[in-house]
Structures are given as C-alpha cells and as structure tokens.
Design a protein around this motif. Sequence first.
Motif, PDB file in Angstrom:
ATOM      1  N   GLU A 145      10.049   2.759   2.399  1.00 36.89           N
ATOM      2  CA  GLU A 145      10.057   3.040   0.962  1.00 36.89           C
ATOM      3  C   GLU A 145      10.757   1.926   0.194  1.00 36.89           C
ATOM      4  O   GLU A 145      10.329   1.522  -0.890  1.00 36.89           O
ATOM      5  CB  GLU A 145      10.738   4.383   0.702  1.00 36.89           C
ATOM      6  CG  GLU A 145      10.566   4.900  -0.714  1.00 36.89           C
ATOM      7  CD  GLU A 145       9.097   5.086  -1.078  1.00 36.89           C
ATOM      8  OE1 GLU A 145       8.754   4.831  -2.257  1.00 36.89           O
ATOM      9  OE2 GLU A 145       8.296   5.467  -0.194  1.00 36.89           O
ATOM     10  N   ARG A 148       8.511  -1.174  -0.007  1.00 33.36           N
ATOM     11  CA  ARG A 148       7.374  -1.046  -0.913  1.00 33.36           C
ATOM     12  C   ARG A 148       7.699  -1.588  -2.314  1.00 33.36           C
ATOM     13  O   ARG A 148       6.803  -1.778  -3.129  1.00 33.36           O
ATOM     14  CB  ARG A 148       6.922   0.414  -0.994  1.00 33.36           C
ATOM     15  CG  ARG A 148       6.175   0.874   0.258  1.00 33.36           C
ATOM     16  CD  ARG A 148       5.435   2.166   0.029  1.00 33.36           C
ATOM     17  NE  ARG A 148       4.536   2.440   1.142  1.00 33.36           N
ATOM     18  CZ  ARG A 148       4.666   3.461   1.990  1.00 33.36           C
ATOM     19  NH1 ARG A 148       5.675   4.312   1.839  1.00 33.36           N
ATOM     20  NH2 ARG A 148       3.802   3.638   2.966  1.00 33.36           N
ATOM     21  N   THR A 180       0.830  -1.208   0.000  1.00 32.02           N
ATOM     22  CA  THR A 180       0.000   0.000   0.000  1.00 32.02           C
ATOM     23  C   THR A 180       0.862   1.254   0.000  1.00 32.02           C
ATOM     24  O   THR A 180       2.028   1.223   0.416  1.00 32.02           O
ATOM     25  CB  THR A 180      -0.927   0.026   1.231  1.00 32.02           C
ATOM     26  OG1 THR A 180      -1.775   1.158   1.161  1.00 32.02           O
ATOM     27  CG2 THR A 180      -0.129   0.089   2.527  1.00 32.02           C
ATOM     28  N   ARG A 181       0.274   2.364  -0.445  1.00 33.36           N
ATOM     29  CA  ARG A 181       0.936   3.662  -0.367  1.00 33.36           C
ATOM     30  C   ARG A 181       0.422   4.463   0.822  1.00 33.36           C
ATOM     31  O   ARG A 181       0.830   5.609   1.021  1.00 33.36           O
ATOM     32  CB  ARG A 181       0.698   4.460  -1.653  1.00 33.36           C
ATOM     33  CG  ARG A 181       1.224   3.822  -2.916  1.00 33.36           C
ATOM     34  CD  ARG A 181       2.707   3.555  -2.891  1.00 33.36           C
ATOM     35  NE  ARG A 181       3.515   4.746  -2.639  1.00 33.36           N
ATOM     36  CZ  ARG A 181       4.839   4.763  -2.623  1.00 33.36           C
ATOM     37  NH1 ARG A 181       5.506   3.625  -2.823  1.00 33.36           N
ATOM     38  NH2 ARG A 181       5.504   5.881  -2.394  1.00 33.36           N
TER      39      ARG A 181
END
Length: 382
Positions: free
Chosen positions: A336, A339, A38-39
């Motif tokens: 980050e 991700r 997810t962001r």
Amino acid sequence: MTIREENAIAALEVMSRWAIDPRWLIYLPPTMAPTATTRAEGLLEHPNEAFDAYRSVDVSTVICEEKHMGSRAIVVVCRNQAAAARRFTDDRPAHGVIHTRTGRPFFADRADETSILERVRTAVTAAGLWDELETDWLALDCELLPWSAKAEDLLRGQYAAVGAAATTTLAAERSVLVATAARGVDVTELLSANEDRITMVDGFVDAYRRYCWSVATLDDLKLAPFQILAGEGETYALRGHLWHLELLSRLVAADEATFRLTRHIVVDLTDQASVDRGIGWWKELTDAGGEGMVVKPVDVVVHGPKGLVQPGIKCRSREYLRIIYGPEYTAPHNLERLRKRGLGLKRSLAIREFSLGWRRFSASSPRNRSTGPRMRVRRACP
C-alpha cells in the motif's frame, strides 16, 4: 534540451575517465519508464496500466516484447577493418566495440570483445544484412545474458548478502518461537508472521538466482538484440519495431549458440480480446519466471497530443520486483505504501534520455564533428 550543470559535470567526469574512445560512442540507451501502479490485488505492476497510458495519447497498437534480465550492451560492428578505419577511427584496428549503457567497455579483456564481435559480424554476413541495408557497419541495441556475467559483484555484495542474512535471521527466530511455544506460550500469530516472511525471503533468493548461471567461457553468454540503431547514412528510428525484430530474428537463425530471440506479441488496444491475449502472454512469461515485458508503440518514435510519447513502458513480474523493492514488499502494508511511489521524474528522464540518444550520425559528417542537437547547460537556481 537542457541539462543541469551538476549533472553535466558528473557525466563529463565519468565519460572522460572510464568511457570508450568517443569516436565509437554514437549512442547511449535511455532509462525505461515503469508502468503506473496498479490496484490489482497483490500486485504493483500490471499490463492494464501500460495499455491505458498509450490509449491516453492516442496510440491504438502496441508491441509487447519479452524483457530480458541481462546487462544492456550496445554493439557497434563493422564489416571489415577498412570500414572501421573509414567511419570511426584509423589509429586502432578493430571490427567494432561493445559498451555498457554508461559508455564503458563491456569486457575487461579486449580478446573477449573481439571474439564476440567476430560472432556478430559472421552472423550479420550470413543473414545478408550488409547488402540489404547497404551498410558496412551496424549499431545494435542488445541485452547480454546472464545478468551475473556483468553484475557478479552486485549480486554477491547486495542481493546474496541480503538473502543470506535474512534466511539465517528468520531461521533463528523460528527456532526461538518454536521453543517458546513448547513451553506453553501462545505465539501462533508470531509463528505465522515468521512463516510468511520466510516465504517472501525464499522468493527473493529465487528471483535473483533465476538470472544467474555459470559462465566458464564465452560460449556461456547469450546476446539478445532487440533493435538495429543505425547503419551507414541512416538511423532506423523511423522503422517499426516489427521490422527490427524480423531482421534480428535472422541473426538468431544464423547463430543460435550466440543469439537469443526476443519474443513478442502485437496488441490492438481497441480490441478487448487482443488486450486479454496481451495480458495472458505477460502472465505466461512471469509465471515461468520471466522478468516481464516492455510495452512499446509499434513505431519507434511517436508524437502524441502533448509531444513525444514514451518509447517503452516496462511491466515487471510480482516476484522480480522483490529484487527492486526488497523481499517483503508484497506484505499488505508495504504494498500500500509503494502504491504511492512517484514516477514523474523517472518518466521525464526516460523521455529526455531517449531524445538525446537518437542523435543523427550521417555518412556525410566528419568523424570529429557532432551533428546532433546542440545542448544548453542550465545552471541550478540558488
């Protein structure tokens, strides 16, 4: 279904040395695919991505099940020893077996296994499932809690060791920084970073401790069943998850001391209010310290436009993922980087293992003949 030669060799070695009697070994559970990254700020996993994954393959209704933090346990239980002798093996009297996801005996002590099986058999009888399902044996997919009951060595050797080392090191670092600041040196940023790291390590220790409790006797164990795999002449892959959970809730009602309920909620992916309730339910679970949830189509086996759909997608809590990715994974630079994690191999493995797991085990087949799919071993290219 193709299996690489090196994988087959390793699997046969493990199974031949440590697995239970293969006549009892009718099912090995698959791995579970994680949700896409997810962001959402500060998170690696969120229900929205799991819901989107099922929308993309035309699944409109899903069931979200509480994810238990225990050890996977497959329980094969028989109504009596005569049924066990007829269906499985007649050279070792038993009411069943309990094995791990890799086919090994769950309990080192056979007496412990027998005691748990007797409790399961009694509950199945009290719930009336033998007659209702017209069977004299059942295979159940479960989690056995606490996690520490099976993973104590892992906890001590890996998680507790990391937590203790990090806590001691960061405390020493803080003492040095405080002493340095007392001499008039500006270490404000370093102290702030140290405090952040201490908070993250404390979260890591809390995360694994949540799934551990003292197990002095078998009464301290909990069995959380979430699927009825098979019975005489039938696998229950075509029954919806709600059917499984409704029947299994009767086992919990019959013996609350042994069984734990698998909480769940149904989500209509075409209704935003329903989706919001599903997300809210996940937040309630995780805010209370739960591991998270597994999102599944309401039907056990679903085929989409491109073939078999993932049977389940796990969506775990921010704090639980410290156990997987380390105490400091939530630091912005680490998050980050994570991700960009690749999920293709894990998803492919989940589908292939699921396909192999649901092999047919019919009443008309002799014990010594597999009726499952033929498997071809593929040699790896040089």
